[in-house]
Design a protein around this motif. Structure first.
Motif, PDB file in Angstrom:
ATOM      1  N   ASN A  66      45.648  41.534  48.626  1.00  0.00           N
ATOM      2  CA  ASN A  66      44.571  41.521  47.633  1.00  0.00           C
ATOM      3  C   ASN A  66      44.707  42.670  46.637  1.00  0.00           C
ATOM      4  O   ASN A  66      44.387  42.517  45.452  1.00  0.00           O
ATOM      5  CB  ASN A  66      43.211  41.568  48.322  1.00  0.00           C
ATOM      6  CG  ASN A  66      42.858  40.241  48.976  1.00  0.00           C
ATOM      7  OD1 ASN A  66      43.230  39.179  48.492  1.00  0.00           O
ATOM      8  ND2 ASN A  66      42.144  40.294  50.095  1.00  0.00           N
ATOM      9  N   ASP A  67      45.178  43.819  47.111  1.00  0.00           N
ATOM     10  CA  ASP A  67      45.430  44.942  46.199  1.00  0.00           C
ATOM     11  C   ASP A  67      46.484  44.547  45.163  1.00  0.00           C
ATOM     12  O   ASP A  67      46.361  44.855  43.977  1.00  0.00           O
ATOM     13  CB  ASP A  67      45.907  46.175  46.978  1.00  0.00           C
ATOM     14  CG  ASP A  67      44.852  46.707  47.935  1.00  0.00           C
ATOM     15  OD1 ASP A  67      43.645  46.489  47.666  1.00  0.00           O
ATOM     16  OD2 ASP A  67      45.228  47.341  48.936  1.00  0.00           O
ATOM     17  N   PHE A  68      47.515  43.858  45.636  1.00  0.00           N
ATOM     18  CA  PHE A  68      48.571  43.406  44.734  1.00  0.00           C
ATOM     19  C   PHE A  68      48.043  42.395  43.727  1.00  0.00           C
ATOM     20  O   PHE A  68      48.361  42.459  42.531  1.00  0.00           O
ATOM     21  CB  PHE A  68      49.717  42.804  45.547  1.00  0.00           C
ATOM     22  CG  PHE A  68      50.711  42.056  44.726  1.00  0.00           C
ATOM     23  CD1 PHE A  68      51.642  42.722  43.938  1.00  0.00           C
ATOM     24  CD2 PHE A  68      50.714  40.663  44.717  1.00  0.00           C
ATOM     25  CE1 PHE A  68      52.558  42.021  43.161  1.00  0.00           C
ATOM     26  CE2 PHE A  68      51.626  39.956  43.956  1.00  0.00           C
ATOM     27  CZ  PHE A  68      52.551  40.637  43.171  1.00  0.00           C
ATOM     28  N   LEU A  69      47.243  41.447  44.179  1.00  0.00           N
ATOM     29  CA  LEU A  69      46.713  40.421  43.283  1.00  0.00           C
ATOM     30  C   LEU A  69      45.838  41.025  42.182  1.00  0.00           C
ATOM     31  O   LEU A  69      45.822  40.525  41.057  1.00  0.00           O
ATOM     32  CB  LEU A  69      45.928  39.378  44.077  1.00  0.00           C
ATOM     33  CG  LEU A  69      46.768  38.419  44.911  1.00  0.00           C
ATOM     34  CD1 LEU A  69      45.881  37.551  45.800  1.00  0.00           C
ATOM     35  CD2 LEU A  69      47.645  37.539  44.020  1.00  0.00           C
ATOM     36  N   ASP A 104      46.791  32.961  44.763  1.00  0.00           N
ATOM     37  CA  ASP A 104      46.720  32.933  43.301  1.00  0.00           C
ATOM     38  C   ASP A 104      46.621  31.499  42.789  1.00  0.00           C
ATOM     39  O   ASP A 104      45.848  31.201  41.882  1.00  0.00           O
ATOM     40  CB  ASP A 104      47.953  33.621  42.707  1.00  0.00           C
ATOM     41  CG  ASP A 104      47.871  33.744  41.201  1.00  0.00           C
ATOM     42  OD1 ASP A 104      47.231  34.702  40.729  1.00  0.00           O
ATOM     43  OD2 ASP A 104      48.428  32.882  40.500  1.00  0.00           O
ATOM     44  N   SER A 105      47.388  30.611  43.400  1.00  0.00           N
ATOM     45  CA  SER A 105      47.396  29.214  42.975  1.00  0.00           C
ATOM     46  C   SER A 105      46.070  28.528  43.274  1.00  0.00           C
ATOM     47  O   SER A 105      45.474  27.886  42.395  1.00  0.00           O
ATOM     48  CB  SER A 105      48.539  28.469  43.668  1.00  0.00           C
ATOM     49  OG  SER A 105      48.509  27.091  43.365  1.00  0.00           O
ATOM     50  N   ARG A 110      46.207  32.201  38.063  1.00  0.00           N
ATOM     51  CA  ARG A 110      47.350  32.076  37.149  1.00  0.00           C
ATOM     52  C   ARG A 110      47.928  33.438  36.760  1.00  0.00           C
ATOM     53  O   ARG A 110      48.307  33.678  35.603  1.00  0.00           O
ATOM     54  CB  ARG A 110      46.963  31.276  35.904  1.00  0.00           C
ATOM     55  CG  ARG A 110      46.680  29.819  36.212  1.00  0.00           C
ATOM     56  CD  ARG A 110      46.068  29.077  35.042  1.00  0.00           C
ATOM     57  NE  ARG A 110      47.017  28.830  33.967  1.00  0.00           N
ATOM     58  CZ  ARG A 110      47.844  27.803  33.919  1.00  0.00           C
ATOM     59  NH1 ARG A 110      47.867  26.922  34.903  1.00  0.00           N
ATOM     60  NH2 ARG A 110      48.652  27.628  32.899  1.00  0.00           N
ATOM     61  N   SER A 111      48.017  34.330  37.733  1.00  0.00           N
ATOM     62  CA  SER A 111      48.568  35.662  37.475  1.00  0.00           C
ATOM     63  C   SER A 111      50.063  35.637  37.230  1.00  0.00           C
ATOM     64  O   SER A 111      50.620  36.596  36.685  1.00  0.00           O
ATOM     65  CB  SER A 111      48.271  36.594  38.663  1.00  0.00           C
ATOM     66  OG  SER A 111      46.896  36.685  38.908  1.00  0.00           O
ATOM     67  N   PHE A 112      50.741  34.557  37.652  1.00  0.00           N
ATOM     68  CA  PHE A 112      52.196  34.495  37.559  1.00  0.00           C
ATOM     69  C   PHE A 112      52.696  33.525  36.487  1.00  0.00           C
ATOM     70  O   PHE A 112      53.882  33.527  36.169  1.00  0.00           O
ATOM     71  CB  PHE A 112      52.776  34.078  38.915  1.00  0.00           C
ATOM     72  CG  PHE A 112      52.348  34.955  40.055  1.00  0.00           C
ATOM     73  CD1 PHE A 112      52.671  36.293  40.069  1.00  0.00           C
ATOM     74  CD2 PHE A 112      51.620  34.445  41.125  1.00  0.00           C
ATOM     75  CE1 PHE A 112      52.282  37.125  41.118  1.00  0.00           C
ATOM     76  CE2 PHE A 112      51.223  35.255  42.174  1.00  0.00           C
ATOM     77  CZ  PHE A 112      51.556  36.602  42.172  1.00  0.00           C
ATOM     78  N   TYR A 113      51.819  32.735  35.927  1.00  0.00           N
ATOM     79  CA  TYR A 113      52.216  31.670  35.012  1.00  0.00           C
ATOM     80  C   TYR A 113      53.006  32.183  33.816  1.00  0.00           C
ATOM     81  O   TYR A 113      52.539  33.025  33.052  1.00  0.00           O
ATOM     82  CB  TYR A 113      50.967  30.924  34.539  1.00  0.00           C
ATOM     83  CG  TYR A 113      51.232  29.859  33.507  1.00  0.00           C
ATOM     84  CD1 TYR A 113      52.000  28.737  33.819  1.00  0.00           C
ATOM     85  CD2 TYR A 113      50.721  29.974  32.212  1.00  0.00           C
ATOM     86  CE1 TYR A 113      52.248  27.749  32.874  1.00  0.00           C
ATOM     87  CE2 TYR A 113      50.966  28.989  31.261  1.00  0.00           C
ATOM     88  CZ  TYR A 113      51.735  27.881  31.599  1.00  0.00           C
ATOM     89  OH  TYR A 113      51.984  26.919  30.665  1.00  0.00           O
TER      90      TYR A 113
END
Length: 210
Positions: A66-69, A104-105, A110-113
């Motif tokens: 969660n820290d990473f997200l 995330d998905s 959409r942090s990686f989109y």
């Protein structure tokens, strides 16, 4: 612009870190901020498919995922690093990425989109390409442009001192960093020029049971 580098090794300053550090230094010379995120040594549970993340926007477990997200949403690119354990990525980075990408998905964050990503691996001797392939699959399913170098992104050595003697491996890391910086600058220029993102479609889910 900022690239988030994830160290999936239990050794905070080990071989994987040494490779990531070289990448970070080169990114800095290209005017790109780089931050190394340490997964840590605490046990990481695998995804339990509870789908709590779809409701709360974060993983049900309170740990570095969660820290990473929280950081990921503001990052412009990603590099995930792992040591090779039994010809595969480490158990920690596997659990970490399973949960981070799934949460995330499902949460629609959409942090990686369309953010560029790359994987790097370190090994004493072998198993590197299998681990490298494993990590790249997270990016391919998440619509992330995969950044390459002039060789597969790997370094060899049993210690950080060994890695520093792997001249070809470290050069591969530098080329990767420059390619990442170039892509980020091109993407920024495209956005400023008004080039729109690709048309999106609603996801279609099928299986093979009739």
């Amino acid at each position: 612009m900022k690239v988030l580098l994830v160290n999936g090794s239990p050794h905070a300053k080990g071989c994987t870190y040494t490779a990531l550090e070289g990448i970070a230094e080169t990114l800095n010379t290209e005017g790109i901020e780089a931050e190394i995120f340490q997964v840590g040594i605490e046990p990481l549970a695998g995804c339990i498919a509870c789908r709590t993340c779809s409701k709360k926007g974060q993983c049900v477990f309170s740990d570095p995922v969660n820290d990473f997200l929280d950081l990921a949403k503001d990052a412009d690119g990603f590099i995930f690093g792992s040591p090779v354990h039994y010809a595969a990525a480490s158990g920690a980075i596997t659990s970490f990425m399973d949960r981070a990408f799934f949460a995330d998905s499902l949460a629609g964050r959409r942090s990686f989109y369309l953010k560029p990503a790359a994987a790097i691996v370190s090994a004493r001797r072998a198993g590197t390409t299998a681990a490298f392939d494993q990590l790249n699959k997270y990016f391919a399913i998440s619509e992330m442009p995969i950044i390459s170098s002039r060789y597969w992104n790997m370094v060899h050595g049993a210690t950080p001192e060994d890695v520093k003697k792997d001249e070809e491996g470290l050069q591969t890391m530098r080329v990767l960093a420059r390619n990442m910086a170039w892509f980020l600058k091109c993407k920024e220029a495209g956005i400023k020029a008004g080039i729109p993102f690709p048309q999106s479609e609603q996801k279609v889910f099928t299986n093979f049971i009739r």
